[in-house]
Design an enzyme around this catalytic site. Structure first.
Site, PDB file in Angstrom:
ATOM      1  N   LYS A   1     -10.910  -0.555  -1.942  1.00 20.07           N
ATOM      2  CA  LYS A   1     -10.858  -1.675  -0.838  1.00 20.07           C
ATOM      3  C   LYS A   1     -12.254  -1.097   0.078  1.00 20.07           C
ATOM      4  O   LYS A   1     -12.442  -0.162   0.208  1.00 20.07           O
ATOM      5  CB  LYS A   1      -9.588  -1.056  -0.077  1.00 20.07           C
ATOM      6  CG  LYS A   1      -8.291  -1.344  -1.072  1.00 20.07           C
ATOM      7  CD  LYS A   1      -6.935  -0.549  -0.177  1.00 20.07           C
ATOM      8  CE  LYS A   1      -5.791  -0.421  -1.074  1.00 20.07           C
ATOM      9  NZ  LYS A   1      -4.566   0.262  -0.429  1.00 20.07           N
TER      10      LYS A   1
ATOM     11  N   SER B   1      -2.585   0.770  -4.110  1.00 20.07           N
ATOM     12  CA  SER B   1      -2.873   1.759  -3.396  1.00 20.07           C
ATOM     13  C   SER B   1      -4.173   2.292  -4.037  1.00 20.07           C
ATOM     14  O   SER B   1      -4.476   2.115  -5.342  1.00 20.07           O
ATOM     15  CB  SER B   1      -2.023   3.116  -3.702  1.00 20.07           C
ATOM     16  OG  SER B   1      -2.387   4.300  -3.482  1.00 20.07           O
ATOM     17  N   ALA B   2      -4.915   3.028  -3.250  1.00 21.88           N
ATOM     18  CA  ALA B   2      -6.359   3.557  -3.607  1.00 21.88           C
ATOM     19  C   ALA B   2      -6.148   5.003  -4.000  1.00 21.88           C
ATOM     20  O   ALA B   2      -6.828   5.759  -4.710  1.00 21.88           O
ATOM     21  CB  ALA B   2      -7.276   3.718  -2.384  1.00 21.88           C
TER      22      ALA B   2
ATOM     23  N   ASP C   1       0.836  -1.132  -0.034  1.00 23.54           N
ATOM     24  CA  ASP C   1      -0.173  -0.009  -0.076  1.00 23.54           C
ATOM     25  C   ASP C   1       0.938   1.278  -0.196  1.00 23.54           C
ATOM     26  O   ASP C   1       2.149   1.091   0.463  1.00 23.54           O
ATOM     27  CB  ASP C   1      -0.818   0.046   1.297  1.00 23.54           C
ATOM     28  CG  ASP C   1      -1.750   1.121   1.422  1.00 23.54           C
ATOM     29  OD1 ASP C   1      -2.506   1.759   0.488  1.00 23.54           O
ATOM     30  OD2 ASP C   1      -1.725   1.798   2.440  1.00 23.54           O
ATOM     31  N   LEU C   2       0.305   2.420  -0.454  1.00 23.99           N
ATOM     32  CA  LEU C   2       1.299   3.555  -0.486  1.00 23.99           C
ATOM     33  C   LEU C   2       1.122   4.404   0.859  1.00 23.99           C
ATOM     34  O   LEU C   2       2.023   4.536   1.774  1.00 23.99           O
ATOM     35  CB  LEU C   2       1.003   4.534  -1.796  1.00 23.99           C
ATOM     36  CG  LEU C   2       1.535   5.704  -1.956  1.00 23.99           C
ATOM     37  CD1 LEU C   2       3.265   5.350  -1.862  1.00 23.99           C
ATOM     38  CD2 LEU C   2       1.109   6.429  -2.843  1.00 23.99           C
ATOM     39  N   ASP C   3      -0.055   5.276   0.942  1.00 18.45           N
ATOM     40  CA  ASP C   3      -0.155   5.980   2.108  1.00 18.45           C
ATOM     41  C   ASP C   3      -0.246   5.361   3.229  1.00 18.45           C
ATOM     42  O   ASP C   3      -1.172   4.456   3.741  1.00 18.45           O
ATOM     43  CB  ASP C   3      -1.647   6.791   2.189  1.00 18.45           C
ATOM     44  CG  ASP C   3      -1.729   7.688   0.739  1.00 18.45           C
ATOM     45  OD1 ASP C   3      -0.508   8.225   0.400  1.00 18.45           O
ATOM     46  OD2 ASP C   3      -2.478   7.766  -0.060  1.00 18.45           O
TER      47      ASP C   3
ATOM     48  N   LYS D   1      -8.955   5.872   5.983  1.00 16.42           N
ATOM     49  CA  LYS D   1      -7.701   5.239   5.496  1.00 16.42           C
ATOM     50  C   LYS D   1      -7.713   3.967   4.499  1.00 16.42           C
ATOM     51  O   LYS D   1      -8.577   3.395   4.717  1.00 16.42           O
ATOM     52  CB  LYS D   1      -6.810   4.859   6.595  1.00 16.42           C
ATOM     53  CG  LYS D   1      -6.299   5.957   7.398  1.00 16.42           C
ATOM     54  CD  LYS D   1      -5.253   5.167   8.533  1.00 16.42           C
ATOM     55  CE  LYS D   1      -4.658   6.505   9.289  1.00 16.42           C
ATOM     56  NZ  LYS D   1      -3.791   6.026  10.425  1.00 16.42           N
TER      57      LYS D   1
ATOM     58  N   GLU E   1      -0.369  -3.313   4.667  1.00 17.98           N
ATOM     59  CA  GLU E   1      -1.350  -2.407   4.635  1.00 17.98           C
ATOM     60  C   GLU E   1      -1.455  -1.551   5.922  1.00 17.98           C
ATOM     61  O   GLU E   1      -1.134  -2.108   7.115  1.00 17.98           O
ATOM     62  CB  GLU E   1      -2.784  -3.049   4.489  1.00 17.98           C
ATOM     63  CG  GLU E   1      -3.361  -2.824   3.359  1.00 17.98           C
ATOM     64  CD  GLU E   1      -3.920  -1.644   2.914  1.00 17.98           C
ATOM     65  OE1 GLU E   1      -3.990  -0.496   3.677  1.00 17.98           O
ATOM     66  OE2 GLU E   1      -4.037  -1.119   1.709  1.00 17.98           O
ATOM     67  N   ASP E   2      -1.829  -0.140   6.088  1.00 17.32           N
ATOM     68  CA  ASP E   2      -1.869   0.495   7.365  1.00 17.32           C
ATOM     69  C   ASP E   2      -3.357   0.534   7.474  1.00 17.32           C
ATOM     70  O   ASP E   2      -3.830   1.177   8.514  1.00 17.32           O
ATOM     71  CB  ASP E   2      -1.314   1.767   7.120  1.00 17.32           C
ATOM     72  CG  ASP E   2      -2.026   2.595   6.246  1.00 17.32           C
ATOM     73  OD1 ASP E   2      -2.289   2.270   5.176  1.00 17.32           O
ATOM     74  OD2 ASP E   2      -2.099   3.976   6.845  1.00 17.32           O
TER      75      ASP E   2
ATOM     76  N   THR F   1       1.758   9.905   4.158  1.00 13.46           N
ATOM     77  CA  THR F   1       1.060  10.945   3.659  1.00 13.46           C
ATOM     78  C   THR F   1      -0.396  10.779   4.074  1.00 13.46           C
ATOM     79  O   THR F   1      -1.249  11.720   3.994  1.00 13.46           O
ATOM     80  CB  THR F   1       0.721  10.618   2.076  1.00 13.46           C
ATOM     81  OG1 THR F   1       0.836   9.032   1.919  1.00 13.46           O
ATOM     82  CG2 THR F   1       1.760  11.261   1.314  1.00 13.46           C
TER      83      THR F   1
HETATM   84  P1  B16 Z   1      -6.243  10.358  -3.230  1.00 11.59           P
HETATM   85  P2  B16 Z   1      -3.534   4.143   0.126  1.00 11.59           P
HETATM   86  C1  B16 Z   1      -5.623   6.052   0.150  1.00 11.59           C
HETATM   87  O1  B16 Z   1      -4.128   5.478  -0.312  1.00 11.59           O
HETATM   88  C2  B16 Z   1      -5.496   6.804   1.255  1.00 11.59           C
HETATM   89  O2  B16 Z   1      -5.370   5.865   2.571  1.00 11.59           O
HETATM   90  C3  B16 Z   1      -6.930   7.298   1.423  1.00 11.59           C
HETATM   91  O3  B16 Z   1      -7.092   8.235   2.687  1.00 11.59           O
HETATM   92  C4  B16 Z   1      -7.139   8.200   0.311  1.00 11.59           C
HETATM   93  O4  B16 Z   1      -8.544   8.874   0.592  1.00 11.59           O
HETATM   94  C5  B16 Z   1      -7.081   7.340  -1.085  1.00 11.59           C
HETATM   95  O5  B16 Z   1      -5.627   6.789  -1.116  1.00 11.59           O
HETATM   96  C6  B16 Z   1      -7.300   8.327  -2.237  1.00 11.59           C
HETATM   97  O6  B16 Z   1      -6.180   8.955  -2.395  1.00 11.59           O
HETATM   98  O7  B16 Z   1      -7.119  11.294  -2.976  1.00 11.59           O
HETATM   99  O8  B16 Z   1      -4.843  10.680  -3.329  1.00 11.59           O
HETATM  100  O9  B16 Z   1      -6.390   9.517  -4.812  1.00 11.59           O
HETATM  101  O10 B16 Z   1      -3.491   3.726   1.594  1.00 11.59           O
HETATM  102  O11 B16 Z   1      -4.459   2.974  -0.605  1.00 11.59           O
HETATM  103  O12 B16 Z   1      -2.132   4.187  -0.542  1.00 11.59           O
HETATM  104 MG    MG Z   2      -2.748   3.426   3.292  1.00 10.06          MG
END
Ligand code: B16
Ligand code: MG
Length: 219
Positions: free
Chosen positions: A146, A115-116, A10-12, A46, A170-171, A18
């Site tokens: 997710k 990542s989302a 996962d990224l964030d 998240k 994953e976090d 972030t």
């Molecule tokens: P964006 P991940 C997710 O990233 C974040 O955890 C989530 O808080 C955020 O709303 C989502 O990406 C969308 O991100 O607005 O940059 O498209 O944790 O799946 O890497």
């Molecule tokens: Mg995350």
């Protein structure tokens, strides 16, 4: 025989910190709308898509909005979020992540992003870790967010590895549920009470040693 697994990150909140920038940007919007938005509320955002995150916040404040209003708020939130990323560099990588990526690469494993976020690629570029990745799947590539397993299933397909030979870091609760739904090994990074559905839980990557990574490769 080499044992090639797919390690999906996962990224964030896993690779970069972030998650706090997302929180700050959502908090500003919530404040403007007069909605109370705490770190506990933020846990539910998240790993959740941008659009779904806005709906969760609006539900908290019992606010009905037109599509036009929603589009404007989504745009403003993302602009503010992106403004926090302008000066981003390698110093924003979370502790231990580079050592983990290096170890897996040196041991011939596949590395993928799941990542989302729709901002994933510029973040990988700014932090100079794009070369580690064999496959990238982000919020631009999937239709189901997710806890749906689509993002992780697509990632393992891109490197031709079966879900049961894939490992997800994953976090978020939604992300751990997505990994479990994909029948992958789920490794939670963060609070063990929040991420209790994960198969393994570590507070961060500095607490994941090479012996553990080796055991995942050889499993
Ligand atoms: P964006 P991940 C997710 O990233 C974040 O955890 C989530 O808080 C955020 O709303 C989502 O990406 C969308 O991100 O607005 O940059 O498209 O944790 O799946 O890497
Ligand atoms: Mg995350």
């Amino acid at each position: 025989m080499t044992n090639k697994k797919a390690f999906i990150f996962d990224l964030d909140g896993v690779i970069v910190d972030t998650a706090r920038y997302h929180y700050l940007a959502w908090q500003k919007l919530a404040q403007e709308l007069g909605i109370e938005f705490t770190p506990e509320h933020n846990e539910h955002l998240k790993g959740v898509s941008r659009i779904r995150s806005l709906d969760i916040i609006l539900d908290l404040g019992n606010i009905q909005a037109t599509q036009e209003e929603k589009d404007k708020w989504l745009f403003d939130k993302n602009e503010l979020y992106l403004s926090y990323l302008v000066d981003m560099d390698q110093s924003e990588l979370l502790p231990g992540i580079i050592d983990t990526l290096k170890f897996l690469k040196e041991n011939g494993q596949y590395i993928a992003l799941g990542s989302a976020s729709k901002n994933a690629r510029p973040i990988l570029e700014k932090t100079a870790i794009m070369p580690y990745f064999d496959a990238i799947v982000d919020g631009n590539d999937v239709t189901n967010a997710k806890p749906d397993p689509e993002v992780f299933l697509r990632a393992c397909q891109l490197v031709f590895v079966a879900p049961e030979d894939s490992i997800v870091f994953e976090d978020s609760v939604a992300g751990v549920q997505a990994a479990n739904a994909a029948r992958m090994k789920s490794i939670g990074i963060g609070d063990k009470e929040i991420l209790h559905e994960a198969e393994y839980i570590f507070p961060d990557f500095t607490t994941i040693n090479e012996q553990f990574l080796r055991s995942l490769i050889d499993a």
